[in-house]
Design an enzyme around this catalytic site. Sequence first.
Site, PDB file in Angstrom:
ATOM      1  N   GLU A 257      -9.600 -51.578  31.657  1.00 56.64           N
ATOM      2  CA  GLU A 257      -9.079 -51.315  33.008  1.00 56.64           C
ATOM      3  C   GLU A 257      -9.248 -52.494  33.968  1.00 56.64           C
ATOM      4  O   GLU A 257      -9.812 -52.348  35.054  1.00 56.64           O
ATOM      5  CB  GLU A 257      -9.725 -50.031  33.579  1.00 56.64           C
TER       6      GLU A 257
ATOM      7  N   ASN B  97      -7.980 -52.329  26.778  1.00 59.26           N
ATOM      8  CA  ASN B  97      -7.716 -50.895  26.911  1.00 59.26           C
ATOM      9  C   ASN B  97      -7.422 -50.546  28.374  1.00 59.26           C
ATOM     10  O   ASN B  97      -8.150 -50.972  29.278  1.00 59.26           O
ATOM     11  CB  ASN B  97      -8.980 -50.148  26.440  1.00 59.26           C
TER      12      ASN B  97
ATOM     13  N   HIS C 105      -3.690 -40.895  29.502  1.00 65.79           N
ATOM     14  CA  HIS C 105      -4.126 -39.708  30.271  1.00 65.79           C
ATOM     15  C   HIS C 105      -2.890 -39.182  30.998  1.00 65.79           C
ATOM     16  O   HIS C 105      -2.541 -39.657  32.081  1.00 65.79           O
ATOM     17  CB  HIS C 105      -5.238 -40.080  31.251  1.00 65.79           C
TER      18      HIS C 105
ATOM     19  N   GLU D  70      -7.098 -42.557  24.314  1.00 63.99           N
ATOM     20  CA  GLU D  70      -7.799 -41.545  25.131  1.00 63.99           C
ATOM     21  C   GLU D  70      -6.872 -40.393  25.511  1.00 63.99           C
ATOM     22  O   GLU D  70      -6.958 -39.855  26.610  1.00 63.99           O
ATOM     23  CB  GLU D  70      -8.354 -42.192  26.418  1.00 63.99           C
TER      24      GLU D  70
ATOM     25  N   ASP E 238      -4.989 -37.243  26.592  1.00 67.23           N
ATOM     26  CA  ASP E 238      -5.104 -35.847  27.019  1.00 67.23           C
ATOM     27  C   ASP E 238      -3.944 -35.590  27.969  1.00 67.23           C
ATOM     28  O   ASP E 238      -3.386 -36.528  28.534  1.00 67.23           O
ATOM     29  CB  ASP E 238      -6.477 -35.494  27.641  1.00 67.23           C
TER      30      ASP E 238
HETATM   31  O1  G3I Z   1     -25.742 -39.433  32.988  1.00 70.16           O
HETATM   32  C1  G3I Z   1     -25.633 -38.776  34.262  1.00 70.16           C
HETATM   33  C2  G3I Z   1     -26.683 -37.702  34.388  1.00 70.16           C
HETATM   34  O2  G3I Z   1     -27.966 -38.303  34.356  1.00 70.16           O
HETATM   35  C3  G3I Z   1     -26.452 -36.965  35.696  1.00 70.16           C
HETATM   36  O3  G3I Z   1     -27.372 -35.907  35.803  1.00 70.16           O
HETATM   37  C4  G3I Z   1     -25.048 -36.394  35.756  1.00 70.16           C
HETATM   38  C5  G3I Z   1     -24.751 -35.699  37.079  1.00 70.16           C
HETATM   39  O4  G3I Z   1     -23.470 -35.953  37.530  1.00 70.16           O
HETATM   40  O5  G3I Z   1     -24.142 -37.466  35.607  1.00 70.16           O
HETATM   41  C6  G3I Z   1     -24.281 -38.130  34.369  1.00 70.16           C
HETATM   42  O6  G3I Z   1     -23.337 -39.159  34.334  1.00 70.16           O
HETATM   43  C7  G3I Z   1     -21.986 -38.762  34.123  1.00 70.16           C
HETATM   44  C8  G3I Z   1     -21.487 -39.447  32.854  1.00 70.16           C
HETATM   45  O7  G3I Z   1     -20.108 -39.170  32.673  1.00 70.16           O
HETATM   46  C9  G3I Z   1     -22.222 -38.974  31.612  1.00 70.16           C
HETATM   47  O8  G3I Z   1     -22.039 -37.601  31.443  1.00 70.16           O
HETATM   48  C10 G3I Z   1     -21.171 -39.213  35.315  1.00 70.16           C
HETATM   49  O9  G3I Z   1     -21.532 -38.485  36.461  1.00 70.16           O
HETATM   50  C11 G3I Z   1     -19.695 -39.026  35.044  1.00 70.16           C
HETATM   51  O10 G3I Z   1     -18.954 -39.633  36.094  1.00 70.16           O
HETATM   52  C12 G3I Z   1     -19.326 -39.679  33.745  1.00 70.16           C
HETATM   53  O11 G3I Z   1     -17.935 -39.451  33.514  1.00 70.16           O
HETATM   54  C13 G3I Z   1     -17.347 -40.238  32.504  1.00 70.16           C
HETATM   55  C14 G3I Z   1     -16.291 -41.147  33.130  1.00 70.16           C
HETATM   56  O12 G3I Z   1     -15.653 -41.891  32.103  1.00 70.16           O
HETATM   57  C15 G3I Z   1     -16.911 -42.107  34.136  1.00 70.16           C
HETATM   58  O13 G3I Z   1     -16.016 -43.055  34.548  1.00 70.16           O
HETATM   59  C16 G3I Z   1     -16.697 -39.310  31.515  1.00 70.16           C
HETATM   60  O14 G3I Z   1     -17.689 -38.537  30.847  1.00 70.16           O
HETATM   61  C17 G3I Z   1     -15.900 -40.114  30.493  1.00 70.16           C
HETATM   62  O15 G3I Z   1     -15.160 -39.234  29.675  1.00 70.16           O
HETATM   63  C18 G3I Z   1     -14.936 -41.031  31.251  1.00 70.16           C
HETATM   64  O16 G3I Z   1     -14.202 -41.786  30.307  1.00 70.16           O
HETATM   65  C19 G3I Z   1     -13.252 -42.716  30.857  1.00 70.16           C
HETATM   66  C20 G3I Z   1     -13.177 -43.880  29.876  1.00 70.16           C
HETATM   67  O17 G3I Z   1     -14.445 -44.428  29.652  1.00 70.16           O
HETATM   68  C21 G3I Z   1     -12.216 -44.943  30.379  1.00 70.16           C
HETATM   69  N1  G3I Z   1     -10.919 -44.380  30.707  1.00 70.16           N
HETATM   70  C22 G3I Z   1     -10.922 -43.212  31.559  1.00 70.16           C
HETATM   71  C23 G3I Z   1     -11.847 -42.146  31.027  1.00 70.16           C
HETATM   72  C24 G3I Z   1     -11.812 -40.891  31.880  1.00 70.16           C
HETATM   73  O18 G3I Z   1     -12.338 -41.139  33.143  1.00 70.16           O
END
Ligand code: G3I
Length: 321
Positions: free
Chosen positions: A131, A172, A208, A238, A240
């Site tokens: 990105e 990506n 997406h 990715e 969905d």
């Molecule tokens: O690890 C913390 C945890 O300690 C905390 O308690 C909790 C409370 O919110 O958050 C946890 O972190 C989260 C993390 O995922 C792990 O679960 C973040 O808040 C959350 O924002 C994060 O979201 C991820 C997102 O990327 C962040 O940008 C998604 O799971 C993940 O599927 C998503 O994946 C991205 C790709 O990497 C790139 N392309 C887009 C895609 C969708 O956003």
Amino acid sequence: DGFNTRAVAAGKAYFGSATDNGELSDAPYLAGLSNTADFGQITPGNAMKWDAIEPSRGTFTYTNGDAIVSLAEKNGQKVRCHTLVWYSQLPNWVKSGGFDNATLISIMKNHITNEVTHYKGKCFHWDVVNEALNEDGTYRSNVFYDTIGPAYIPIAFATAAAADPAAKLFYNDYNIESAGAKSTGAQNIVKLVKQYGAKIDGVGMQAHFIVGSTPSQAAQTTNMNAFVALGVEVAITELDIRTTTPATAAAVTQQAKDYAATVGACKAVTKCTGFTIWDYTDKYSWIPSVFSGQGAALPWDANLKKKDEVYNAILSAWGPA
Ligand code: G3I
């Protein structure tokens, strides 16, 4: 018979799913993820990002990433490793900047070398840079671009290639799945990396999408071929396809067609080598937490039940096993 069986029969390397460590204690979920008829590859959704791997400078923690790799090895699945250089999920010590050009280059190279070396031989693909573009195809402002300039991208690829010459290295991004300024920007990144003399093997189309406004199969095929003409492969990384929840029957019917369009495009392009959905069940989709009132984006529902209409449309778009 399943997604991976059909994709392999269509000449592809794999059909896979993203996953995350917290989900692996859900036994029925884990059984579905481990079914290699459907999933021949897994991608860690968070475990290999910079904030997870190097939360403070020079301190590397591989526990979560290793758990995903071990699972894949046990199941006989490939791993798409994700991701080395991204503006998001960067620890504050990097994001806050204040480094000069040479220092940030050395921080980035050290991060890449350490992580890619740790996973050497385990990662079939690496998403090296994620990105890096704005919607108009210009470079996104982030600590790397603002400090180093566009050269951070080829430097990242060259560093990853040196650490694991056998891994396929990908750029990506999202909204590059049909022709337009951002897709052109991604094509320019391929050219930039090659001009620098570094290796780039592929471009990942995140895909997406939104039910009813997914690009047509023809538009996706044409766009993939524009990348292939530059000497790289492409992969759907990715996928969905979200809708307003609860999904109506009409939305699910449209969603089945939308999934089939992307599968059909990848099937039609020899150099579209693989396919990943961004987790397989609505139970663990990232969508509802980011797009309020949206979701139902994946082929299995929140109770881990297959959506037959969607599932069968994906199978038949690959063709017979
Ligand atoms: O690890 C913390 C945890 O300690 C905390 O308690 C909790 C409370 O919110 O958050 C946890 O972190 C989260 C993390 O995922 C792990 O679960 C973040 O808040 C959350 O924002 C994060 O979201 C991820 C997102 O990327 C962040 O940008 C998604 O799971 C993940 O599927 C998503 O994946 C991205 C790709 O990497 C790139 N392309 C887009 C895609 C969708 O956003």
